[in-house]
Design an enzyme around this catalytic site. Structure first.
Site, PDB file in Angstrom:
ATOM      1  N   LYS A 241       4.860  26.812 -20.784  1.00 55.72           N
ATOM      2  CA  LYS A 241       4.603  28.236 -21.023  1.00 55.72           C
ATOM      3  C   LYS A 241       5.670  28.784 -21.978  1.00 55.72           C
ATOM      4  O   LYS A 241       5.662  28.426 -23.134  1.00 55.72           O
ATOM      5  CB  LYS A 241       4.479  28.946 -19.690  1.00 55.72           C
ATOM      6  CG  LYS A 241       3.126  28.512 -19.097  1.00 55.72           C
ATOM      7  CD  LYS A 241       2.847  28.796 -17.679  1.00 55.72           C
ATOM      8  CE  LYS A 241       1.474  28.193 -17.365  1.00 55.72           C
ATOM      9  NZ  LYS A 241       1.248  27.980 -15.961  1.00 55.72           N
TER      10      LYS A 241
ATOM     11  N   SER B 124       0.227  34.769 -11.795  1.00 56.75           N
ATOM     12  CA  SER B 124      -0.295  34.405 -13.112  1.00 56.75           C
ATOM     13  C   SER B 124      -1.497  35.239 -13.543  1.00 56.75           C
ATOM     14  O   SER B 124      -1.728  35.400 -14.727  1.00 56.75           O
ATOM     15  CB  SER B 124      -0.650  32.914 -13.139  1.00 56.75           C
ATOM     16  OG  SER B 124      -1.470  32.574 -12.043  1.00 56.75           O
TER      17      SER B 124
ATOM     18  N   HIS C 218       5.822  31.734 -14.905  1.00 57.14           N
ATOM     19  CA  HIS C 218       5.697  32.804 -15.902  1.00 57.14           C
ATOM     20  C   HIS C 218       6.942  33.673 -15.987  1.00 57.14           C
ATOM     21  O   HIS C 218       6.934  34.698 -16.663  1.00 57.14           O
ATOM     22  CB  HIS C 218       4.479  33.684 -15.575  1.00 57.14           C
ATOM     23  CG  HIS C 218       3.204  32.912 -15.576  1.00 57.14           C
ATOM     24  ND1 HIS C 218       2.481  32.664 -16.716  1.00 57.14           N
ATOM     25  CD2 HIS C 218       2.545  32.271 -14.575  1.00 57.14           C
ATOM     26  CE1 HIS C 218       1.419  31.933 -16.416  1.00 57.14           C
ATOM     27  NE2 HIS C 218       1.440  31.682 -15.123  1.00 57.14           N
TER      28      HIS C 218
END
Ligand SMILES: *Cc1c(COP(=O)(O)O)cnc(C)c1O
Length: 379
Positions: free
Chosen positions: A228, A163, A191
């Site tokens: 996200k 990250s 991610h």
């Protein structure tokens, strides 16, 4: 003391924060779905149909049809047998580690793992061995060490995309090690999902480790977050039926917490559809990354990364904060990340790109960085 900024407008590439207009380069909303009309509509429709609160934990009476539908849709998307929903990624990580290992077992973890994975390993009571960042040979040394000390069940733990660095783990090698040493491989791809891979199926797909037409290997358990690229909130654990049933029955962050609102599951189903059909969005962030990297190649400092996380390494914490402040004064919101979040002397600007950034916005960032932080070569 860290300042707590207040946003006056929805998440997006243009925001008003603390009374000032900004182009934002700091969110994890990589595909621009957090404020997407279809996702907003789904949340509103979901609330009309299902109300707001779930009112109970999943195993009592807080597991609604939309939760079930979302678990099945995520499982079908990843071609796994089971998927379990959680209220946050932090909780999913506590669940997956604490549910699979405990006292007498061993966790073998990448040194740069996300804080939630570090906490999960510590809380589990298992012995924690750490290997050098993205180094399968060092991971293997730790596995051998674990086997020699009679290490109980073994679990290899890694981020898919890291990250704070934006680089990806060597997942094929780690999976081979898990199979050779009879260990679980848990990949937290917070991610990676939505961002890359076939149909947004994440880092394992991007690296060709899983063939998305076949079921993934039994030893592999994937964690994804929904706050996200999905643009909603919550998280999931995906894998084979047997370990996932163990987690459903045993994982404390599944049992002892209220289920997320069912309307949120309706919204996430809408964002999953956008992700599956999201090749144009994925092409858009990739274009921004290519623009940024080629423009700043000579300037130097961009860390090796092929993801929307494009950290610009500065080094000293005070210079990094000063540069972030100067960018803010010019209307560009880029966070300074410093120790202890990252190792000493590796303070950086964590630039993140979104599918919604226009080439003009990216150019403004490039020009301003070149003006405020001339490269060493130019000095
Ligand atoms: C953000 C993040 C989490 C936590 O997810 P939340 O849903 O925000 O709690 C877990 N792991 C990684 C790698 C993350 O980046």
């Amino acid at each position: 003391m860290r300042h707590q900024p207040i946003a006056h407008t929805p998440q997006g590439v243009q925001m008003r924060i603390d009374g000032q207009e900004f182009i934002s380069f700091c969110s994890n909303d990589y595909l621009g779905l957090a404020n997407h009309p279809s996702v907003i509509d789904a949340l509103a429709t979901g609330a009309q149909r299902w109300g707001v609160g779930a009112g109970a934990a999943h195993l009592i009476n807080g597991h609604f049809e939309p939760h079930d539908e979302l678990e099945r849709a995520l499982a079908a998307w990843l071609r796994v047998e089971r998927c379990l929903l959680f209220s946050t990624g932090y909780m999913a990580n506590l669940a997956v580690v604490g549910g699979l290992v405990g006292r007498g077992d061993t966790v073998i973890a990448d040194r740069l793992n996300h804080a939630s994975l570090v906490d999960a390993a510590q809380l589990s009571g298992a012995k924690l061995l750490r290997y050098r960042h993205s180094d399968p040979a060092d991971c293997e040394r730790q596995l051998i060490r674990a086997a020699q000390t009679g290490a109980g069940n073994r679990l290899i733990l890694t981020d898919g995309v890291f990250s704070m660095d934006g680089d990806a783990a060597p997942l094929a090698e780690l999976l081979a090690l898990a199979e050779r040493y009879d260990a679980w491989l848990v990949v937290d791809d917070a991610h990676g999902f939505g961002v890359w891979g076939e149909g947004g199926r994440g880092t394992l797909s991007e690296q060709g480790v899983i063939d998305t037409k076949l079921s993934p290997p039994e030893r592999l358990i994937q964690v994804g977050t929904l706050g996200k690229a999905f643009g909603t909130a919550g998280a999931f654990i995906a894998g084979a039926a047997q370990p996932l049933e163990v987690l459903r029955q045993r994982a404390r962050p599944y049992l002892f917490t209220t289920a997320a609102p069912p309307a949120l599951a309706v919204a996430t189903l809408a964002s999953l559809r956008l992700i599956r059909e999201g090749d144009a969005r994925r092409a858009a962030w990739r274009a921004g990354v290519a623009q940024l990297r080629s423009a700043l190649a000579e300037h130097g400092g961009l860390m090796a990364s092929a993801t929307p996380i494009q950290p610009l390494l500065i080094g000293a914490a005070d210079r990094t904060v000063a540069l972030a402040d100067a960018l803010k004064a010019r209307g560009l919101f880029v966070p300074a990340i410093r120790p202890p979040t990252v190792p000493a002397h590796s303070a950086r600007l964590r630039i993140t790109l979104s599918a919604d950034h226009s080439p003009e916005m990216v150019q403004r960032l490039i020009d301003t960085i070149q003006e405020l932080a001339p490269s060493r070569a130019a000095q």
